[in-house]
Structure formats: structure tokens, C-alpha cells
Write a protein that holds these residues in place. Structure first.
Motif, PDB file in Angstrom:
ATOM      1  N   VAL A  16      45.393  42.558  56.559  1.00 11.36           N
ATOM      2  CA  VAL A  16      46.790  42.308  55.733  1.00 11.36           C
ATOM      3  C   VAL A  16      47.424  41.090  56.901  1.00 11.36           C
ATOM      4  N   LEU A  17      47.396  41.163  58.184  1.00 11.50           N
ATOM      5  CA  LEU A  17      47.613  40.408  59.200  1.00 11.50           C
ATOM      6  C   LEU A  17      47.057  38.885  58.863  1.00 11.50           C
ATOM      7  N   VAL A  18      45.759  39.059  58.474  1.00 12.37           N
ATOM      8  CA  VAL A  18      44.901  37.797  58.519  1.00 12.37           C
ATOM      9  C   VAL A  18      45.393  36.938  56.906  1.00 12.37           C
ATOM     10  N   TRP A  19      45.700  37.857  55.904  1.00 14.33           N
ATOM     11  CA  TRP A  19      46.333  37.407  54.747  1.00 14.33           C
ATOM     12  C   TRP A  19      47.715  36.720  54.945  1.00 14.33           C
ATOM     13  N   VAL A  20      48.585  37.436  55.677  1.00 13.20           N
ATOM     14  CA  VAL A  20      49.669  37.048  56.112  1.00 13.20           C
ATOM     15  C   VAL A  20      49.742  35.460  56.576  1.00 13.20           C
ATOM     16  N   SER A 489      47.351  41.415  69.241  1.00 15.74           N
ATOM     17  CA  SER A 489      46.392  40.452  68.601  1.00 15.74           C
ATOM     18  C   SER A 489      46.939  39.927  67.703  1.00 15.74           C
ATOM     19  N   ILE A 490      48.240  40.224  67.137  1.00 15.49           N
ATOM     20  CA  ILE A 490      48.730  39.264  66.407  1.00 15.49           C
ATOM     21  C   ILE A 490      48.926  37.587  66.471  1.00 15.49           C
ATOM     22  N   PRO A 491      49.174  37.177  67.816  1.00 15.12           N
ATOM     23  CA  PRO A 491      48.979  35.756  68.165  1.00 15.12           C
ATOM     24  C   PRO A 491      47.952  35.193  67.617  1.00 15.12           C
ATOM     25  N   PHE A 494      47.532  34.835  63.837  1.00 17.26           N
ATOM     26  CA  PHE A 494      48.542  33.638  63.278  1.00 17.26           C
ATOM     27  C   PHE A 494      47.959  32.475  63.532  1.00 17.26           C
ATOM     28  N   LEU A 495      47.515  32.370  64.825  1.00 13.34           N
ATOM     29  CA  LEU A 495      47.247  30.870  65.318  1.00 13.34           C
ATOM     30  C   LEU A 495      45.718  30.499  64.778  1.00 13.34           C
ATOM     31  N   PHE A 496      44.980  31.358  64.752  1.00 13.34           N
ATOM     32  CA  PHE A 496      43.593  30.685  64.560  1.00 13.34           C
ATOM     33  C   PHE A 496      42.845  31.178  63.596  1.00 13.34           C
ATOM     34  N   ALA A 497      43.236  32.143  62.924  1.00 14.68           N
ATOM     35  CA  ALA A 497      42.512  32.470  61.315  1.00 14.68           C
ATOM     36  C   ALA A 497      42.833  31.086  60.506  1.00 14.68           C
ATOM     37  N   LEU A 523      37.131  36.529  66.901  1.00 14.50           N
ATOM     38  CA  LEU A 523      36.751  38.077  67.056  1.00 14.50           C
ATOM     39  C   LEU A 523      36.415  38.609  68.538  1.00 14.50           C
ATOM     40  N   GLY A 524      36.362  37.761  69.487  1.00 15.49           N
ATOM     41  CA  GLY A 524      36.372  38.069  70.749  1.00 15.49           C
ATOM     42  C   GLY A 524      37.828  38.663  71.357  1.00 15.49           C
ATOM     43  N   LEU A 525      38.501  37.958  70.791  1.00 17.29           N
ATOM     44  CA  LEU A 525      39.941  38.112  71.390  1.00 17.29           C
ATOM     45  C   LEU A 525      40.440  39.565  70.519  1.00 17.29           C
ATOM     46  N   LEU A 526      39.877  39.793  69.226  1.00 18.81           N
ATOM     47  CA  LEU A 526      40.261  41.141  68.800  1.00 18.81           C
ATOM     48  C   LEU A 526      39.316  42.321  69.233  1.00 18.81           C
ATOM     49  N   MET A 527      38.426  42.093  69.906  1.00 17.52           N
ATOM     50  CA  MET A 527      37.418  43.155  70.285  1.00 17.52           C
ATOM     51  C   MET A 527      38.035  44.332  70.823  1.00 17.52           C
ATOM     52  N   PRO A 528      39.079  44.190  71.474  1.00  9.87           N
ATOM     53  CA  PRO A 528      39.736  45.653  71.938  1.00  9.87           C
ATOM     54  C   PRO A 528      39.845  46.620  71.150  1.00  9.87           C
TER      55      PRO A 528
END
Length: 771
Positions: A16-20, A489-491, A494-497, A523-528
């Protein structure tokens, strides 16, 4: 079970965040309906677009004059005094024409020197078949409707507001050049707002044009409080390295006037084509343009525009809910140093806790870099393979096919699958935690390079800071809260997608490899978040399924249809001197429209390259019947009174004997001309670099003809020079000319854009000798 549901909800929320991140980039067109508080009516704007884009209206056509008259009438109905400015212009690339700009002024209550605000767009469509709904009918409509509201509401403003609809933008920015060189109002402009389009949809990007620093400009832009700002210093830096100029570029280069220009660039397959129609114009994109002008015009009409220049540069970016964020370049290095220190400190802490060793840290970094390169290589060669399976793509000069978004989704999904499957092969269970610092290290390396060589992208450091928080939480706690990890992970999302889609949309599908690289890095930043999924390989399988479905959808949409039309081209060339005629095409692959005139074995003898966006050359040539086409009358005169011993002076007059749209003149590239004038005009030059000297090709001059005007060339040559001057005249009337019977295109075809097309060309050679 509870844990599974929580993990699933986090993944869904991430989606949903990617869509937003995409949805919040531009407004909904309904916000600009007749009843909106701003007063701007998108319905009224649409009426303008419909009227402007009824027919292709490139310079020199009857429809071009009709569009000009329509705009003048609309301005006059608002009570404005309108003037048109017409004159010869010769640009620095050797493009000559007679543009006619439309200009008016809304007087300010307290105007001052160098403080006029200029709002501009162009009203000509691309030659020869574009209807120009988006480029730039959308800009014309946005300005007309905003002016109507501005005058109706009697919005107070100190500065004069100059409205300029330029002409001949599509052929070489000639109208803007005419305004800057000859109009007195050009002397008092402090800022330009320019509206453009490079496709028929998508969010409108904000780009700055300035010879100085951007800090005061971006601060003022932020204060204007446009509701949907889409502006980043990354795009500012990328634009400065690209050769794509706009009308505003002329004002910056010649008058040192800064500007903002706004352009939407998605649905790039419609750009400059017969599909740039009102039906294909994205209403949200039109609304986005309106959101800029309705906010910026009242603000800058009351601002001190003389204070916008600065020596300092700023990093800036937009963030949903926060608007514009910006800070000085001076903070780039300190922020980078802090991030490196935090990474080192957390890594030392992790090693002391025996979460991993220094050796395993280095090994994981190497693995991440390997994954990055493998994904990039697979995507690069994967798209090359796909491209070869569909040879018809070679005739799409836009570089972005109508099914291009399916390819973006497919290759991003393939990239994600590669990452997930690699992680599953390399790591197991608890070992996944060891993978977290590797992407952060690579991101810090990237930011180090950025800080030195590409400062506009320095805001990339902020998602890294939040990634460091997640890194610390994972080391500090055995099972950190997934929702907290998602929050930090939101920044990154929102900045890279949006960038993952932006590069292939803006620069063509050949840039899919950049999308792949950004996907791995994001994806590396989202790996956590993902390391908590022990069966991470199933996510890879899911991505492969998505990629397969996307490629299947792309395949189904690859064939030409009424919606996805095949671009093709056909030209007739009459060699007047040799009394021979030829059929010519720019097509790589023949179709029903062209196959009647060519065979696959035809060779090209006419190697001339006419003025076009991509310097395209003919691909097929075959014999044709000689038709009675009127050639130009040429008269050469030598000035016998000229006194320079080392040179001779000539005057050449070329008088068209039929209605032509373009004239192209070529000469041996080894020949240098001196004091070259076209109908009395000289070209602007950068020091000693002028288009008629030290040429890299035989191209000398392109003339977009108006009203069968006679072309007069005055020039000097070194004594002893002898060469052939080749003169080509072209009219875009092959399909209508009574000398020909051309079977019309079917509904799944359209004229190929960016090149001379549907044209009757005559070729004449004049031998010139300087005694």
C-alpha cells in the motif's frame, strides 16, 4: 498463526505504501471541477485543448494559423490587449523560419525594474502529424484558464505578468529566440514559468533553469505552497546533463533569466505522434499543471523577482505530507560523515555482540554487490533478448512502447526474484540478520560518490539514516517490532519507488537496467522486514509469477492495433538534375503501406540526413516514376565590388515554385562559410563556434517555409573553393497530391514521428566556385 497474519499485514501495508508513493504525486482531476474553491475549471480547460488539437498544427500549416487566431480571440475576450510578434529567426543549429508569437500583459499595481513575471508555453504542434493535445495544448489551456480565474477574482499583484505563447518551439525554439532578441518586454523579466509535455500522462516534474545557484529559487517555490510539488535536485542535475532544451533555456542563456518549467513525461509513446490527442491526455496530468500555475502565479506576481538569484545550491526533494524539503550543499559532507560514523559504530557493536564477524560483514557486502550486478546483467540482456523477439519495436523511435509499463513491472519483478532467491541460497534462518548491513554499506558508498560528483542526489542519505535505525534495532533486539521497522522504511519507499519507474519512462526502456539497480538497492533497505520471513524464496517465486504474467500481457499488447499503431513512413524524391525519382522510407520493417514500394533487398543510395530529433537515415530506396513536380528557381550572384583579397562574396536566392513545408541545404563539410546570413539574419554564436563552420556533417541549413517566402543566402568563401550545394524542397502532401495515388494507412498505422514524412521532395544541385 498470529505471527503469520502480522507478517502478512506488514507486507500488504508495504505494498500500500508503494501505491501511495505514486498516488500522492499528482492531484485527482475532480479537484479541479467546475465547483472547486480555486475557481479553475478543468472542463473549461478541456474545451481549449479540444479546440487546439482538432488538427495537426505545425508551423506553416493552415491549422497553425487557426490555432493562433483562437488563442488571440480567447485573450481578447478576457479584455486583454494582444499583440503578435512575427519575424525571421535563425538559431544556433542552422534552423531558420518565421515564427509568430502571441503576447499580452496583465499590468501590475507597482511594477519595478527586472521584476516582470513571464508565463509561457508554445502553441505549435510537432511536425508533421501530431495533434498537439498534450504538447503543448495542455499548457495553452492551463494558462488560458488560470488567466480567466485570475482576472475574474481580481487577484491583487504588484508585478506585470507577461503571457507569451511562443511559436516554432518544436523545430528549434525559434519563437523564444525571436522574443528574446527583438521584443522590448524581454528586458524586464525576472522569472519565467514554462509549461511543457513529453508524453500524454503522468505527474508533472518541476525543473529549474538558472545560471546561478538554486537555493533562493527553491525556497521561493516552497513558499508558493503548490499542493502537489514534484521537484527534486536529482532531476535538476539529470536535466542539466541532457540535451533537451525548452523555450525557457533561450531566456536563461541569452538574458540570464531563471525559470521553472513543468512537464509530464509518462505515456511517452504518444509523444510527437498522431496519438497526441485530447482522448489520450491524462486529466490528472492536466490538473497537475493547473495546481502549479494557480499557486505560483499569484505568489510570484507579488514577489521581488530580483532577489531570486543566488550563488548557493540546495539539495531539495518533495515528500508526501511534508511538501518541499531543502537544505544547503554545505550539509552534504557533514551528513555523510555522520552516517558513516553511525554505520561503523553499529557494526562494531554488532561484532562485539557476536552477531557477525568482520569477515562475515565483508563477505555479505561482496555478496550484495554480486546480487546487484547479476540482477543488472540479467535485466540488461533480458530486455535485449525481448527487443530482438519483436523486431517491430525498432520502428518506435520514442524508445518507449505502448506496453512499456508491463516490461517495467516484469523486469522489476525478475530483479526482486533474483534477490529473494539469492538470499535464500546464501542465508538460512538466523543468518539473514547478517545481510542487513551490506546494503547500507553500498548505499553509503553511493552517497560518497554522489557527494563528490552528483550533489543533486545527496538527499539519498535520508533513507540510509532510517535504515541505520532499523540496523540498530535488529542488532539490539532479537525480534524488533515489524511495524516499527516498516515505519522507518517509509522514507525509502516514498523517495525511491517512483524512481524505479521514472528512468525507463523518461529515458526509454533501454534504461530498465537502472530500474533494476534501484530495485535491488531499495529492497536492501527493506531487508530488515523481509528477513523475518524464513521462507523468503516463496516471495521470489511469487515475483517470477508476476513477471511471467506481465511478460504475457506485454506480448498480447505487442501486436499493432487501432490503439497500438505501427509507425511507418513514405517519401517521394525527385532528382531534378538527373531526371530520376525514388521512393524512400525510414522504416526498418515493411508493412502493407510500404511493401508495395520496396523489397527487402533494396539498397539506399540517398544518404542525406534531414533535420530530425534523432538524426534518422533512410533505410529503403527504390525507383519511382518521374512526376511533374515544380522545382525551385535559384539565382546566384557574385559581388564583384567586394574588396577582400582572400575571399569572394555571394548572394543566392532560392524561390519555391510550389507550397513547401521545409527546405534543406547541404554542402561539403570541408567548406567553411563566412559572414553567413539568411534573409538578413545571422545566427547567435558561442565564441567562434557557428553552425556554418567546422561542420561535422554536410548539413548547412534547414528552412521551415512560410508563405512561399524566397530564401536569400549571403555568404563569403575563400578563393579557390569549389563545391556542390544540394537543395532539397519538401512538402508534406504526398497523400493528397493529385500526381499520386497512395493507398491510405489502415487504422492500425500512423505516420512515423520525428522524421520528414508523407513528403514530396525535390533535389537540385548548384555548383559554386569562388575564383
Amino acid at each position: 498463526m498470529k505471527s503469520f497474519i502480522s507478517k502478512l499485514l506488514v507486507l500488504v501495508t508495504l505494498g500500500v505504501l508503494v501505491w501511495v508513493s505514486f498516488y500522492t504525486l499528482m492531484p485527482d482531476a475532480e479537484e479541479f471541477s467546475e465547483e472547486n474553491p480555486l475557481g479553475f475549471s478543468i472542463e473549461r480547460a478541456n474545451e481549449h485543448v479540444k479546440k487546439i488539437s482538432e488538427k495537426p498544427h505545425s508551423i506553416g500549416t493552415k491549422a497553425h494559423s487557426e490555432v493562433r487566431n483562437y488563442i488571440v480571440q480567447q485573450l481578447q475576450q478576457m479584455g486583454l490587449q494582444v499583440q503578435t510578434q512575427k519575424g525571421y529567426t535563425l538559431n544556433s543549429e542552422g534552423v531558420f523560419t518565421v515564427p509568430e508569437n502571441i503576447i499580452t500583459k496583465i499590468p501590475g499595481s507597482d511594477p519595478s525594474v527586472k521584476n516582470d513575471l513571464m508565463v509561457m508555453t508554445h502553441y505549435d504542434s510537432a511536425v508533421h502529424s501530431s495533434f498537439g493535445a498534450s504538447d503543448a495544448g495542455s499548457g495553452v489551456a492551463t494558462i488560458l484558464e488560470t488567466i480567466r480565474v485570475f482576472l475574474k477574482e481580481e487577484i491583487p499583484h504588484r508585478n506585470n505578468i507577461i503571457i507569451c505563447f511562443t511559436d516554432a518551439e518544436e523545430i528549434g525554439l525559434n519563437g523564444a529566440n525571436l522574443f528574446v532578441e527583438e521584443h522590448p518586454w524581454a528586458q524586464n523579466i525576472g522569472l519565467v514559468l514554462n509549461f511543457e509535455a513529453r508524453g500524454s500522462g503522468g505527474p508533472s516534474n518541476t525543473i529549474l533553469e538558472t545560471n546561478a545557484g538554486n537555493s533562493k529559487l527553491i525556497k521561493a517555490f516552497s513558499k508558493a505552497n503548490s499542493e502537489y510539488p514534484m521537484a527534486t535536485s536529482l532531476m535538476y542535475s539529470v536535466y542539466k546533463k541532457l540535451p533537451n532544451d525548452t523555450d525557457a533555456t533561450i531566456l536563461r542563456e541569452q538574458k540570464d533569466i531563471p525559470s521553472f518549467f513543468f512537464a509530464f513525461i509518462d505515456d511517452h509513446y504518444d509523444y510527437h505522434t498522431a496519438n497526441d490527442t485530447f482522448k489520450n491526455l491524462d486529466q490528472n496530468s492536466l490538473a497537475h499543471q493547473a495546481s502549479y500555475l494557480t499557486a505560483l502565479m499569484p505568489y510570484f506576481a507579488n514577489a521581488n523577482l530580483t532577489e531570486l538569484k543566488s550563488e548557493n545550491e540546495s539539495v531539495y526533494f518533495n515528500f508526501p505530507g511534508l511538501g518541499m524539503l531543502y537544505y544547503s550543499y554545505a550539509f552534504i559532507i557533514p551528513l555523510l560523515v555522520i552516517a558513516w560514523l553511525l554505520f561503523i559504530a553499529i557494526s562494531i557493536y554488532a561484532i562485539r555482540k557476536k552477531t557477525f564477524t568482520a569477515f562475515s560483514l565483508v563477505k555479505n557486502i561482496v555478496w550484495f554487490i554480486v546480487i546487484l550486478f547479476v540482477a543488472a546483467i540479467v535485466v540488461y540482456f533480458g530486455y535485449q533478448f525481448i527487443y530482438r523477439q519483436y523486431p517491430e519495436y525498432a520502428d518506435n523511435l520514442n524508445g518507449f512502447t505502448s506496453n512499456g509499463h508491463y516490461y517495467i513491472l516484469a523486469f522489476v519483478a525478475i530483479t526482486l526474484a533474483i534477490v529473494f532467491l539469492f538470499y535464500r541460497a546464501i542465508y538460512s534462518g538466523k543468518e539473514l540478520e547478517r545481510s542487513v548491513p551490506a546494503p547500507l554499506f553500498v548505499w553509503l558508498l553511493i552517497n560518497t560518490v554522489v557527494a563528490i560528483a552528483f550533489k543533486g542526489a545527496a538527499y539519498f542519505i535520508w533513507p540510509v539514516f532510517f535504515g541505520l535505525f532499523n540496523y540498530y534495532l535488529i542488532i539490539r533486539k532479537n525480534r524488533p517490532n515489524l511495524w516499527v521497522l516498516l515505519f522507518f522504511s517509509i522514507p525509502a519507499v516514498f523517495l525511491f519507488a517512483p524512481l524505479i519507474q521514472f528512468f525507463p519512462v523518461g529515458l526509454g526502456l533501454k534504461m530498465l537496467v537502472i530500474s533494476s539497480v534501484f530495485s535491488v538497492l531499495l529492497l536492501g533497505l527493506l531487508m530488515p522486514i523481509f528477513i523475518h520471513h524464513k521462507k523468503i524464496h516463496w516471495l521470489g517465486v511469487l515475483c517470477l509469477i508476476i513477471a511471467s504474467v506481465s511478460l504475457l500481457m506485454a506480448h498480447n499488447d505487442a501486436e499493432f492495433s487501432n490503439e497500438n499503431q505501427k509507425p511507418n513512413s513514405l517519401l517521394y524524391l525527385l532528382d531534378v538534375d538527373q531526371e530520376e525519382a525514388w521512393w524512400l522510407t525510414y522504416d526498418e520493417y515493411l508493412d502493407e503501406f510500404t511493401s508495395e514500394y520496396f523489397t527487402d533487398e533494396t539498397e539506399v543510395a540517398e544518404d542525406v540526413i534531414f533535420h530530425s530529433k534523432y538524426n534518422s537515415a533512410f533505410t529503403q530506396q527504390s525507383k519511382a516514376e518521374v512526376k511533374p513536380i515544380a522545382e525551385a528557381v535559384m539565382l546566384m550572384e557574385e559581388d564583384t565590388t567586394f574588396q577582400k583579397n582572400e575571399r569572394d562574396k555571394f548572394t543566392l536566392k532560392i524561390a519555391p515554385q510550389r507550397k513547401i513545408n521545409r527546405m534543406e541545404i547541404f554542402a561539403d563539410q570541408q567548406v567553411n562559410f563566412f559572414n553567413f546570413k539568411v534573409n538578413g539574419k545571422t545566427a547567435p554564436s558561442a565564441e567562434k563556434n557557428v553552425f556554418y563552420q567546422n561542420r561535422k556533417t554536410e548539413k548547412l541549413l534547414t528552412y521551415y517555409a512560410i508563405d512561399r517566402d524566397t530564401l536569400r543566402l549571403d555568404f563569403e568563401l575563400k578563393k579557390g573553393e569549389q563545391f556542390e550545394l544540394k537543395v532539397y524542397e519538401a512538402s508534406n502532401d504526398l497523400l493528397e497530391n493529385k500526381n499520386f495515388t497512395i493507398i491510405p494507412r489502415t487504422e492500425n498505422m500512423m505516420p512515423k514521428p520525428f522524421v520528414l514524412n508523407d513528403a514530396i521532395i525535390t533535389k537540385q544541385i548548384l555548383t559554386i566556385k569562388a575564383d
